[in-house]
Write a protein that holds these residues in place. Structure first.
Motif, PDB file in Angstrom:
ATOM      1  N   THR A   9      17.506  -0.937 -32.158  1.00  0.00           N
ATOM      2  CA  THR A   9      18.830  -0.809 -31.551  1.00  0.00           C
ATOM      3  C   THR A   9      18.881   0.502 -30.784  1.00  0.00           C
ATOM      4  OG1 THR A   9      19.860  -2.051 -33.361  1.00  0.00           O
ATOM      5  CG2 THR A   9      21.305  -0.699 -31.990  1.00  0.00           C
ATOM      6  N   ILE A  10      19.334   0.446 -29.546  1.00  0.00           N
ATOM      7  CA  ILE A  10      19.373   1.647 -28.720  1.00  0.00           C
ATOM      8  C   ILE A  10      20.780   1.856 -28.171  1.00  0.00           C
ATOM      9  CG2 ILE A  10      16.936   1.519 -28.049  1.00  0.00           C
ATOM     10  CD1 ILE A  10      17.890   0.264 -25.419  1.00  0.00           C
ATOM     11  N   LYS A  11      21.105   3.118 -27.918  1.00  0.00           N
ATOM     12  CA  LYS A  11      22.390   3.446 -27.297  1.00  0.00           C
ATOM     13  C   LYS A  11      22.175   4.613 -26.344  1.00  0.00           C
ATOM     14  CE  LYS A  11      27.274   4.353 -28.162  1.00  0.00           C
ATOM     15  NZ  LYS A  11      27.412   5.097 -26.875  1.00  0.00           N
ATOM     16  N   SER A  14      26.766   8.762 -23.594  1.00  0.00           N
ATOM     17  CA  SER A  14      28.017   8.634 -22.844  1.00  0.00           C
ATOM     18  C   SER A  14      28.150   9.803 -21.870  1.00  0.00           C
ATOM     19  CB  SER A  14      29.215   8.621 -23.795  1.00  0.00           C
ATOM     20  OG  SER A  14      29.147   7.510 -24.673  1.00  0.00           O
ATOM     21  N   GLN A  63      16.698   2.791 -34.998  1.00  0.00           N
ATOM     22  CA  GLN A  63      17.889   3.090 -34.215  1.00  0.00           C
ATOM     23  C   GLN A  63      17.648   4.356 -33.398  1.00  0.00           C
ATOM     24  OE1 GLN A  63      21.071   3.291 -37.133  1.00  0.00           O
ATOM     25  NE2 GLN A  63      21.494   1.104 -36.904  1.00  0.00           N
ATOM     26  N   LYS A  65      19.472   6.878 -30.395  1.00  0.00           N
ATOM     27  CA  LYS A  65      20.702   7.234 -29.689  1.00  0.00           C
ATOM     28  C   LYS A  65      20.429   8.427 -28.781  1.00  0.00           C
ATOM     29  CE  LYS A  65      25.584   8.363 -30.441  1.00  0.00           C
ATOM     30  NZ  LYS A  65      26.643   8.637 -31.453  1.00  0.00           N
ATOM     31  N   ALA A 117      18.397   1.126 -21.131  1.00  0.00           N
ATOM     32  CA  ALA A 117      19.847   1.331 -21.305  1.00  0.00           C
ATOM     33  C   ALA A 117      20.249   2.525 -20.442  1.00  0.00           C
ATOM     34  CB  ALA A 117      20.202   1.587 -22.768  1.00  0.00           C
ATOM     35  N   GLU A 147      25.301   2.397 -22.279  1.00  0.00           N
ATOM     36  CA  GLU A 147      24.973   1.028 -22.670  1.00  0.00           C
ATOM     37  C   GLU A 147      24.378   1.002 -24.069  1.00  0.00           C
ATOM     38  OE1 GLU A 147      23.982  -1.054 -18.355  1.00  0.00           O
ATOM     39  OE2 GLU A 147      22.345  -0.376 -19.613  1.00  0.00           O
ATOM     40  N   GLU A 148      24.630  -0.086 -24.772  1.00  0.00           N
ATOM     41  CA  GLU A 148      24.107  -0.261 -26.128  1.00  0.00           C
ATOM     42  C   GLU A 148      23.593  -1.691 -26.271  1.00  0.00           C
ATOM     43  OE1 GLU A 148      25.580   0.434 -30.773  1.00  0.00           O
ATOM     44  OE2 GLU A 148      26.995   0.612 -29.105  1.00  0.00           O
ATOM     45  N   ARG A 149      22.413  -1.847 -26.847  1.00  0.00           N
ATOM     46  CA  ARG A 149      21.855  -3.186 -27.012  1.00  0.00           C
ATOM     47  C   ARG A 149      20.762  -3.180 -28.061  1.00  0.00           C
ATOM     48  NH1 ARG A 149      19.685  -3.149 -21.066  1.00  0.00           N
ATOM     49  NH2 ARG A 149      20.870  -5.085 -20.991  1.00  0.00           N
ATOM     50  N   SER A 150      20.405  -4.375 -28.522  1.00  0.00           N
ATOM     51  CA  SER A 150      19.271  -4.551 -29.428  1.00  0.00           C
ATOM     52  C   SER A 150      18.104  -5.110 -28.636  1.00  0.00           C
ATOM     53  CB  SER A 150      19.634  -5.504 -30.575  1.00  0.00           C
ATOM     54  OG  SER A 150      20.594  -4.921 -31.426  1.00  0.00           O
TER      55      SER A 150
END
Length: 423
Positions: A9-11, A14, A63, A65, A117, A147-150
């Protein structure tokens, strides 16, 4: 441990918030707006790293971020943009979006990058909103969310030549004889549970990567046995060496084995089935193999396949086999990529929106532009709220809701924000 699939999972970062500020200097009694913009959030980028050959690192960290951009400051000072977050993966990694199944990229070379992302843009400071009507705006934007997605990662080996055949036909023994690789070898099926790579050196400038890939059985194209785990790694090879146990000591007919495995290749991928394929008639040091070889050789020659008698135990015939593999690699012409059905995309402005009714009776407004507006608006700021309402009306959302029969007090939902409708 060899890990060839992973889910992460990545984010992305912002954007930084814009600043609402005014000049406050000794000799400037009526200084104007001077709030700076926020910095851009960091992108998440996957990069090929030649030192990696497995996805095992993602077994422990799933994960990721990225950092957000810095906030704007007074005196029109903009916030600093965040540096991209680089995630290292081995060459041969295919990247898919889990939600849509879309292929986002295919990393085949060290240093190759794919942005998976995008970071959010920084919010604008109040100095950006000065106009002839409003000379001293007090509102500023929040930063845009990243953007956030798996992601689903699949590793497909980057080998030039692949050894295929039933379990225990001698693939691992051949690899150990022609390269410095040390695969596990034993007299039972499925000794090789993960692919093993070895570099074969024929002469100066004549080197290639040979893969010993787990054995194949009937039903592999449907995932039976090691099925897809095997076939996924064969996809990138340019030449296939089909190893047959011509001794027949395990009660199987080598000709029957040959057809069963090629049928699995064809059912899984027609292009893979058409790759150049040469036959290695193994275990020729055994009397049973010598007695059986002539029948097998005549049959394979009749099908148009070259066959080489070899012995993984003694090394006999392996040099000629590897030299032929080098020649086929030199002659290999990359197959044209299959043309996917054309996708038709409808051009829509960012301001486009759609209104639907949720199961709880709420009116849901969807659209990239309106969702960004909600995410970047400071609703606690009166001037910012008025700006939001003005854009809301200009986009025609208010009119569309009335057409849909909205009543005072009904709930309006945009992404994760809820509003109570007031005429």
């Amino acid at each position: 441990m060899f890990i060839d699939r992973a889910k992460i999972t990545i984010k992305a970062g912002s954007g930084g918030n814009g600043m609402s500020g005014f000049r406050r200097e000794k000799y400037v009694p009526k200084g104007g707006p001077s709030g700076g913009d926020g910095g851009r959030g960091a992108n998440v980028v996957l990069i090929g790293d030649a030192s990696l050959n497995t996805l095992i690192d993602f077994r422990y960290k799933r994960q990721f971020k990225a950092n957000s951009g810095a906030h704007g400051q007074t005196s029109n000072m903009h916030g600093r943009g965040a540096e991209d977050l680089l995630i290292k993966v081995p060459p041969g990694t295919l990247i898919k979006d889990e939600a849509t199944g879309q292929v986002l990229g295919d990393i085949t070379e060290p240093g190759q990058t794919v942005v998976v992302a995008k970071g959010g843009r920084g919010g604008r400071g109040n100095a950006r909103f000065v106009n002839s009507v409003n000379r001293a705006p007090t509102f500023a934007e929040l930063g845009e969310p990243g953007e956030e997605r798996s992601l689903l990662l699949e590793l497909k080996l980057l080998a030039d030549v692949g050894l295929l055949g039933y379990p225990s036909v001698g693939k691992s023994s051949i690899l150990s004889m022609v390269s410095a690789a040390k695969p596990e070898i034993a007299a039972y099926h499925f000794t090789t549970l993960s692919p093993v790579l070895g570099v074969v050196s024929i002469a100066a400038g004549q080197n290639f990567v040979l893969a010993d890939i787990p054995g194949l059985i009937e039903g592999a194209h449907e995932g039976v046995g090691l099925g897809h785990d095997f076939l996924r790694h064969v996809e990138r090879t340019k030449v296939l060496i089909h190893v047959l146990d011509v001794s027949g000591l395990e009660g199987r007919d080598p000709i029957d084995d040959f057809h069963k495995i090629n049928n699995e290749l064809k059912l899984y991928n027609e292009r893979l089935f058409k790759r150049p394929q040469i036959i290695a008639a193994n275990k020729m040091d055994l009397p049973e193999a010598q007695a059986n070889y002539q029948r097998v050789a005549e049959y394979m020659t009749g099908l148009g396949h070259e066959i080489y008698p070899v012995s993984a135990a003694t090394g006999d015939g392996l040099t000629a086999l590897m030299q032929r593999a080098v020649q086929l690699l030199a002659e290999y012409v990359e197959e044209p990529a299959e043309i996917e059905a054309a996708k038709v995309y409808e051009a829509r402005p960012e301001e486009a929106f759609a209104v639907k009714r949720d199961v709880d009776g709420a009116f849901v407004v969807e659209g990239e532009g309106i969702e960004k507006l909600v995410a970047m608006t400071r609703f606690g700021d009166e001037e910012g709220l008025r700006r939001f309402q003005s854009i809301w009306r200009k986009l025609g959302i208010d009119a569309e809701l009335r057409t849909r029969g909205i009543q005072e007090g009904d709930t309006v939902r945009i992404h994760d924000m809820e509003f109570e409708f007031r005429p």
